[in-house]
Scaffold this active site. Structure first.
Site, PDB file in Angstrom:
ATOM      1  N   TYR A 184       0.848  -1.193   0.000  1.00 23.59           N
ATOM      2  CA  TYR A 184       0.000   0.000   0.000  1.00 23.59           C
ATOM      3  C   TYR A 184       0.880   1.239   0.000  1.00 23.59           C
ATOM      4  O   TYR A 184       1.915   1.283   0.678  1.00 23.59           O
ATOM      5  CB  TYR A 184      -0.899   0.008   1.239  1.00 23.59           C
ATOM      6  CG  TYR A 184      -1.971   1.079   1.240  1.00 23.59           C
ATOM      7  CD1 TYR A 184      -3.180   0.878   0.578  1.00 23.59           C
ATOM      8  CD2 TYR A 184      -1.775   2.282   1.913  1.00 23.59           C
ATOM      9  CE1 TYR A 184      -4.161   1.860   0.572  1.00 23.59           C
ATOM     10  CE2 TYR A 184      -2.753   3.271   1.918  1.00 23.59           C
ATOM     11  CZ  TYR A 184      -3.943   3.050   1.245  1.00 23.59           C
ATOM     12  OH  TYR A 184      -4.921   4.021   1.248  1.00 23.59           O
ATOM     13  N   PHE A 232      -5.655   9.545  -2.793  1.00 24.20           N
ATOM     14  CA  PHE A 232      -4.415   9.139  -3.455  1.00 24.20           C
ATOM     15  C   PHE A 232      -3.973   7.848  -2.788  1.00 24.20           C
ATOM     16  O   PHE A 232      -3.614   7.826  -1.606  1.00 24.20           O
ATOM     17  CB  PHE A 232      -3.332  10.203  -3.284  1.00 24.20           C
ATOM     18  CG  PHE A 232      -1.985   9.796  -3.845  1.00 24.20           C
ATOM     19  CD1 PHE A 232      -1.517  10.352  -5.028  1.00 24.20           C
ATOM     20  CD2 PHE A 232      -1.185   8.852  -3.206  1.00 24.20           C
ATOM     21  CE1 PHE A 232      -0.275   9.979  -5.546  1.00 24.20           C
ATOM     22  CE2 PHE A 232       0.043   8.476  -3.721  1.00 24.20           C
ATOM     23  CZ  PHE A 232       0.501   9.034  -4.888  1.00 24.20           C
ATOM     24  N   GLU A 233      -4.004   6.768  -3.537  1.00 21.81           N
ATOM     25  CA  GLU A 233      -3.481   5.515  -3.008  1.00 21.81           C
ATOM     26  C   GLU A 233      -3.055   4.613  -4.153  1.00 21.81           C
ATOM     27  O   GLU A 233      -3.656   4.606  -5.219  1.00 21.81           O
ATOM     28  CB  GLU A 233      -4.494   4.796  -2.100  1.00 21.81           C
ATOM     29  CG  GLU A 233      -5.765   4.346  -2.768  1.00 21.81           C
ATOM     30  CD  GLU A 233      -6.726   3.629  -1.807  1.00 21.81           C
ATOM     31  OE1 GLU A 233      -6.455   3.615  -0.583  1.00 21.81           O
ATOM     32  OE2 GLU A 233      -7.741   3.095  -2.283  1.00 21.81           O
ATOM     33  N   VAL A 234      -1.971   3.896  -3.907  1.00 24.47           N
ATOM     34  CA  VAL A 234      -1.466   2.888  -4.838  1.00 24.47           C
ATOM     35  C   VAL A 234      -1.451   1.590  -4.069  1.00 24.47           C
ATOM     36  O   VAL A 234      -0.872   1.528  -2.968  1.00 24.47           O
ATOM     37  CB  VAL A 234      -0.052   3.238  -5.344  1.00 24.47           C
ATOM     38  CG1 VAL A 234       0.417   2.213  -6.370  1.00 24.47           C
ATOM     39  CG2 VAL A 234      -0.008   4.641  -5.930  1.00 24.47           C
TER      40      VAL A 234
END
Length: 546
Positions: free
Chosen positions: A347, A405-407
């Protein structure tokens, strides 16, 4: 007769035996001496007839004639033994295979022109990534080294070549087996076209035009043609209509337009509608953000536990969530998805802030119940301390990764632990009786099921969503934003004057730990507040250091 024979012998005598003969260029182009040896020189015997004379003259003309030119053929450069057993077609195929192998081995054309741009940066900076790692409690024998990876794989090392050549096709096939299966995803309505055009344009400009990862758009209704390809629009002094900016005009990547299944965007049958309507009215009355919106509850539920189940994402392992109306400020010179995969990250985030506790008053109690019911699912190296407030009975401190905003790793979210946790919360009705958000749920899930070392702070990516803004230090050479202190967004969603209890340290500092928690000598939180401060300006490090 003797005189005639002497003249004939003189004419057909070998040049090598005649020292007075000068070799001509014509002679040098003739067949070898073997052919000369085979030439039939007339004898001195008187029985010579006219037929032998004619034969001699014929052979003479053949000797002086230049060899017939032949067309070029690759077979001329193949040994005779192989040439007898291999056809021209087989040789051509072999040469094609050799050509492809050469292309495979050589770097892509983009690398031929690639150069390193040297920027004058203060010497005390060692790495823009070095100081933003959380302090890990558990030691590993051979842990990944993200800083080293970034040093070795930046400068767009894994960027795709141009699409305009055969070399590009071969290179794309070459990168295929090692390229992460990843996508940029966005939940967006038709009415938010202008907002997603802004977000998409900036991310394409700063990063994705070099890597060409596909986009996947989700909507609770079918996308319009205007959203996909735009609408004709008359420009002043232009003889023809042009298409207004739309999503397909902004990228050369593949785009998918998907509809959210109806059962993922509707009220579950176990929810009491009367209680739900009372919740909407109450949360709206006390000022909880978007607490009165039914669609917002569906959105939070879908982003929490349904997005990774969508059939379109079954072919992907990684995602980067992109919201409408956001800004990306910085050039990104490495493959973000490859970074996550190669360093075993689950994450990634770049803003860690305090959330409004009125939105989810029962979230922590339900989470504790889940932990007691399923202790076997909690990761052995899970670290929840940074999310708990010792001054408030060890309850949840309401810190969250800002999930706009997240990957992330889709396979983590598809895993048994996260799925059971989401279903546990969903059956309790918290998305509708309260206003459970996907940000705190993702935060708690990651904290319970992932070691902290597998969570990455993307401090190097400048980003803004509404009032929350993040810009890395020492980045003027690649970012169009003013650097922000590391605590910049701490209580943007929960104002200082709010009666909500706030932790002693900001959320991001609790996550990073170590030197980020060190205070200046003689400073106290109470003393700062007595003089009108917020009590969070006594740290040794501000986040603006190199």
């Amino acid at each position: 007769m003797r005189l005639l024979d002497a003249a004939r012998r003189r004419l057909f005598r070998s040049p090598e035996k005649d020292s007075s003969h000068t070799k001509s260029p014509k002679l040098l182009a003739t067949p070898s001496h073997t052919a000369i040896a085979d030439f039939d020189i007339p004898s001195d015997t008187p029985s010579s007839s006219s037929s032998s004379s004619a034969s001699s003259l014929s052979s003479s003309s053949a000797f002086w004639r230049s060899p017939t030119p032949s067309f070029w053929s690759p077979r001329r450069y193949v040994p005779t033994k192989i040439r007898k057993n291999v056809s021209k077609r087989q040789i051509g195929v072999l040469l094609c295979v050799l050509f492809i192998l050469v292309i495979w081995i050589l770097p892509s054309p983009q690398a031929w022109h690639r150069r390193v741009v040297h920027v004058n940066v203060p010497h005390h900076i060692t790495s823009p990534y070095q100081v933003f790692r959380p302090i890990a409690n558990a030691a590993r024998e051979h842990p990944p080294n993200p800083q080293k990876w970034l040093e070795q794989n930046s400068n767009n090392k894994h960027a795709l070549p141009s699409r305009s050549s055969i070399v590009s096709a071969v290179s794309s096939y070459r990168y295929g087996p090692t390229r992460p299966r990843a996508a940029l995803i966005s939940l967006v309505r038709n009415s938010e076209l202008d907002g997603i055009v802004q977000s998409m344009s900036q991310l394409e400009f700063h990063w994705n035009h070099k890597y060409r990862y596909p986009w996947v758009f989700f909507n609770d209704e079918p996308f319009s043609n205007e959203f996909k390809v735009g609408t004709p629009m008359r420009i002043v002094h232009s003889p023809t209509d042009v298409l207004q900016a739309a999503t397909q005009n902004l990228t050369s990547s593949k785009i998918y337009y998907e509809v959210v299944p109806k059962d993922h965007w509707s009220l579950p049958d176990w929810i009491d509608e009367g209680r739900f309507m009372n919740s909407l009215e109450y949360l709206g009355a006390i000022g909880v953000g978007k607490g009165w919106m039914i669609s917002y509850r569906h959105m939070c539920r879908w982003n929490s536990g349904f997005f990774y189940r969508h059939p379109r994402l079954k072919d992907f392992d990684w995602y980067w969530r992109v919201e409408p109306d956001v800004h990306f400020f910085c050039d990104i010179d490495y493959d973000v998805f490859r970074f996550m995969r190669d360093n075993n990250m689950k994450y990634g985030f770049n803003i860690n802030i305090l959330d409004d506790a009125r939105s989810f008053p029962s979230l922590w109690s339900r989470t504790r119940s889940f932990i007691n019911a399923h202790p076997e699912l909690i990761h052995p190296e899970a670290e929840l301390d940074w999310l708990l407030d010792a001054r408030n009975s060890g309850d949840y401190n309401n810190c969250q990764f800002f999930s706009n905003f997240e990957v992330g790793d889709l396979n983590f979210f598809r895993g048994q632990a996260n799925e059971k946790y989401f279903n546990w919360l969903d059956r309790g009705g918290g998305f509708y009786y309260e206003r459970f958000g996907d940000a705190p749920i993702h935060t708690l899930s990651v904290a319970m099921f992932v070691p902290r070392r597998e969570i990455w702070f993307f401090r190097d990516i400048g980003y803004q969503h509404d009032i929350n803004r993040h810009c890395p230090p020492d980045s003027a050479h690649r970012c169009s934003c003013e650097p922000t202190p590391i605590d910049e967004n701490f209580y943007r969603l929960v104002p200082l004057e709010s009666p909500q209890k706030k932790p002693d340290d900001t959320c991001i500092r609790q996550f990073l730990g170590g030197p980020w928690l060190e205070k200046k000598s003689g400073w106290s939180q109470e003393g700062e507040r007595m003089f009108g401060g917020d009590g969070y300006h006594g740290y040794e490090l501000t986040g603006l250091e190199g």
